[in-house]
Scaffold this active site. Structure first.
Site, PDB file in Angstrom:
ATOM      1  N   CYS B 155       8.019  35.915 -16.443  1.00  0.00           N
ATOM      2  CA  CYS B 155       8.712  36.108 -15.171  1.00  0.00           C
ATOM      3  C   CYS B 155       9.846  35.089 -15.002  1.00  0.00           C
ATOM      4  CB  CYS B 155       7.724  36.026 -14.017  1.00  0.00           C
ATOM      5  SG  CYS B 155       6.638  34.582 -14.075  1.00  0.00           S
ATOM      6  N   TYR B 156       9.542  33.826 -15.221  1.00  0.00           N
ATOM      7  CA  TYR B 156      10.586  32.794 -15.106  1.00  0.00           C
ATOM      8  C   TYR B 156      11.689  33.005 -16.138  1.00  0.00           C
ATOM      9  CZ  TYR B 156       7.648  29.841 -11.990  1.00  0.00           C
ATOM     10  OH  TYR B 156       6.900  29.323 -10.949  1.00  0.00           O
TER      11      TYR B 156
END
Lengths: 351, 351, 351, 351
Positions: B155-156
């Protein structure tokens, strides 16, 4: 209000969030009696009708912002008002009768031109800028004790400066590389009725704002500049977080040399070991805003990244307390020769 | 489940937050039929008993994680499982029967040693690392179309890479100066029963974690390195924010030369103008996680700071959608030659 | 906006929370084209500039609330406006050209005097009150199909009525004993800039409001009265909950006789078994607002208390969807002979 | 810990939310010294390592729950432990050496059979049930002063009983018609690592739980029964609200006769006028949990509904303070002959 002994205090802007926190703290202060709850918008209304948490604790009604009259009645005036108001009301007569702690930005920046540029307004009392003492107690304690007029620091600048100060002062970081990424609870946005601050707009959301343009930037730069003895330019990015209280600062800077944990830690200890409101956390513990909620503490810590030769500095405080009202009380205590912690014994509340 | 036409899909780890979001998206996908809801912890229990939002939409019970059997029954397997599990289950037989989209980190990092160092575990299937395609659709689209095994990005890293990629690729920023300060909703921490993720520990609180040590660091560094053609070391600091969904990235880098808004904007447009899931916001609009909630969009924007000669790059996405399940579906669409947006038409939900 | 085929729709009050949700739902509706985004406060401004979640999805600007002109251009008009506005604008000419779904309370209460009493304003179009159909689809489906003017039900009345209706209709509960304790997310309070709806006032707080005086009371009483064939007086207490979306109703009534779980369940099934948007939960499962978030579902259930001979009825819905915009679309679908669920396939989003 | 003068206190269960709040309150208590921080799960670990809000305020490590040893060392033992533990540890030897305030339910219900039925466990010390005093200070003040063993009331029962007591005692409401709909913050669910209490499961959600079966039901019924002199059966429905602290009770009952506002108000005043921790709000002001947060106050009020001849009674408290630790301290103050408010001067915190 319960009887207090020594100092008569007045608040202008008593119905904002910083103002009401001042009321909470001063009510519990053993040496203060609140004599004036000023609020332009609510004149004549019962103060506890606006903040029912004070129901049965305060019976007084809101008064106006007649600072001349106020100065005659009290020993200390707190102005928790929008930018420009304190500067437009203050004068020598007032300052000769009462000490003033201004929670707005009016007297924080020594360069009046810079102030006028960033704040987009003319300064109405430039003659008092020089005299005003920047009320960051841990750094300017001695000047504060002698001051008539305190420029109470901004919430972001307090957290940022205290997180970075020791390393900059000790020359461990390069002043040209400082980046401050800050996160604030929503009380920092004030109690004004704006769509952007509605529950549904803030909740389940996070955003940056004032990117590369936030008014606290020059204030932080000034303080960091004093620390290292030269002009400092930083990047400062505030973010709005879905919580009521708390500021977290995550700051980045390049190290000027290879350092150990112990060396950096020693720098923090040098400046904060005897400070009762700054807590340098144990190794590897990251500050959390919850751990300071409702209290006057600033929790700081750091992490060295040997890969990038940078240090990450972190700080957490309650923006309404150490970031505003608590620091104002701490300043007042210093100005009146009281125990610096009087009225500020609140223990952080978890959960 | 409603009847679908073409692709039979199985999910391992269907009861985690990413897994359940896969279920939500695939249920609405016109070309997919979910055939296997794998969940080691809930085998034999009704899936909708765990996620009652699917009540009356799904009658099936949870199955185990028998990937061999699963490969015989379905066309595509999604593994939304803890690190190491996919690598320990996968083999040539499976890959010859079904395509695999792995939402864990097992195949994201090409250097197996680096993986083992950061993740603290032995890699059980190093032989498939080379073959695996990093499923960042906007960048590796053509490779994804031909892949058997997709390493679905973190996600990051998705949010960070897409925010920074155009400027790095175009040589506008200095790769040695990149600092990424990221903020995530709590669903990113998963559905495991840990004290740290309890409501009362997260609510009214913000903290940094994994400072200078978070596992997504090498993944981001790899992707940024590919963009600029040399090794990149960054600072990456994630923060936990009291909200369910959303990641906001605020990234900083020094500009390599004086640039105008238009020049930087042109760089973003060059890579994203035709991308349906990347929205370059209008000038001075800062991305907000709320504006992408529930959707597969990434909103990006930037601000030049002429004072510090840095650029602040910002990106926002829904960590469960574009940061996990949505991107997995997007990858599946590409692998099967479908419309890339099929099943991903959700419009962000405000408030 | 993407091209749609059949029905041209206009929205007045498009920038409120209900209005913007209408936009979200209609954008995903295969048979509708939005032709008019009316918003008195934002005329001439880009709609997506106000709701950036629609960035790149909607290019149109906001128009005014000229309902006459609007009626010439569209097939259906949604009025998501403050009380009184629709009644002040509507006339026979408009109704002869376009169907109207009014999301305000103007046409919900058949007794104009009662309306004027509870709402404290004169009714400007009493002549249309009789004709207007109360758009609670599950109960008035056939009338809705033939209607020109729909009084779209309130959020609380929808949730309350659907939770209680079967038991009251079947005579299982005493109409004189009904107490409804309701809890609502903050979007129900609208997007107006009021101090009471600021983040810091709502967050970490819960309160009752409108106790024994809330305007939805007569609306609920009317609907319950129709169900049991006599006048009903209830206690209705709404509460403001720190969340964006969702209404939970907990209703209490005395049973008229000894009943088993199965008997009560049969009553719910009798009315809802074929309803696609009402889900009667399994035994002992209490509805949660999260399980319907973003969707048009109403989840209901009940618990018999043999000790007190009362039944506790529970219902949950998303106040912006089934409690407002979703039900409006459902009504539109019925009025135009479409599939009742068209545009309403959203699966509830967890977490 | 700072030096205190008189009373040595020990806490078993010091790392739960009620336990840590006891620590917060006792640290600020001028007459108490904390001597024992018992926590089975964290024996040997630094207490401030678990609750970093106490960093630099507490240096002690967690001890076990050896109540015999504890009794030798301290004057008062607080047991903030799971149901059954206090009953299994207590004995005459302990009670003869130290006073005990039990925050669990073990000694709240006089009918041991009823306790065993509702709590599903055998009572290990039925011989002390009779002696134990139910520590609802406003009602049992004189008995508390003489007690050795206090059954500290539950959070819901405290709020419910204090909201209803005056009207029931004065015969203004029919005991057979009482319905209590309660809403609680999540700290009431404790600090145990359960999926149901994860941030993502609680946030943006509201649900009822324990419907017609919650364990606080008989406790409330007992107390209301004492007030009106006969057995009372109620409906009690608790709800989980996405906030950390606070309980709001909305209670309904039929009036026994026509009453005016003043008559009902007089009933509340009769019992609470001299109570410093019960605040009867002004007419038409509905209690809000925020207004009591962090304090020992209970705010109560009521509204008469002449249409239904019912009265709606409302109460708000902080479940961790007046609903647990604060009331425990209040009880201790009474038992030791101190000022009842000592250590409980916290002013509610807004926002």
């Amino acid at each position: 209000m319960r009887r207090k002994i020594m100092i008569k205090a007045g608040i202008i802007g008593a119905t904002g969030y910083a103002g009401s926190e001042l009321v909470r703290l001063l009510l519990g202060h053993s040496q203060v009696e609140i004599k004036w709850l000023g609020s332009r918008s609510y004149v004549g209304q019962k103060y506890a009708g606006i903040y029912q948490n004070f129901f049965q604790l305060i019976d007084e009604k809101c008064l106006d912002d007649n600072m001349e009259e106020l100065a005659r009645q009290v020993d200390v005036i707190f102005t928790a008002t929008p930018q420009g108001l304190c500067a437009s009301l203050i004068n020598e007569g007032i300052l000769s009768q009462a000490k003033v702690v201004d929670l707005s930005a009016d007297f924080r920046i020594k360069d009046v031109k810079k102030y006028e540029q960033w704040y987009g307004m003319e300064h109405k009392s430039p003659q008092f800028v020089e005299e005003a003492v920047y009320g960051l107690c841990e750094i300017n304690r001695e000047e504060i004790k002698k001051a008539r007029l305190i420029a109470n620091p901004g919430c972001y600048p307090t957290c940022s400066t205290l997180s970075i100060y020791p390393l900059l002062k000790e020359g461990l970081i390069d002043p040209n590389t400082i980046i401050i990424d800050a996160k604030s609870g929503t009380s920092g946005a004030g109690r004004g009725a704006k769509v952007d601050n509605l529950y549904c707009e803030v909740n389940e959301n996070i955003k940056a704002y004032g990117v590369a343009s936030h008014r606290h930037t020059p204030e932080i730069e000034d303080q960091l500049g004093y620390a290292c003895g030269k002009e400092v330019l930083i990047n400062f990015t505030p973010h709005l977080v879905p919580m009521n209280r708390g500021i977290l600062v995550t700051a980045y800077a390049s190290l000027t040399k290879d350092v150990t944990y112990e060396e950096v830690r020693a720098a923090y200890d040098k400046y904060y070991e005897k400070e009762q409101f700054v807590r340098v956390m144990d190794k590897d513990i990251c500050p959390q805003t919850k751990w300071v909620e409702g209290s006057n503490y600033v929790d700081v810590n750091f992490k060295i990244d040997p890969r990038t030769k940078r240090v990450i500095m972190m700080g957490a405080l309650d923006n309404v307390v150490k970031g505003a009202a608590g620091q104002a009380v701490q300043n007042m205590n210093l100005m009146f020769g009281l125990n610096e912690a009087e009225g500020l014994y609140q223990i952080p509340m978890c959960p």
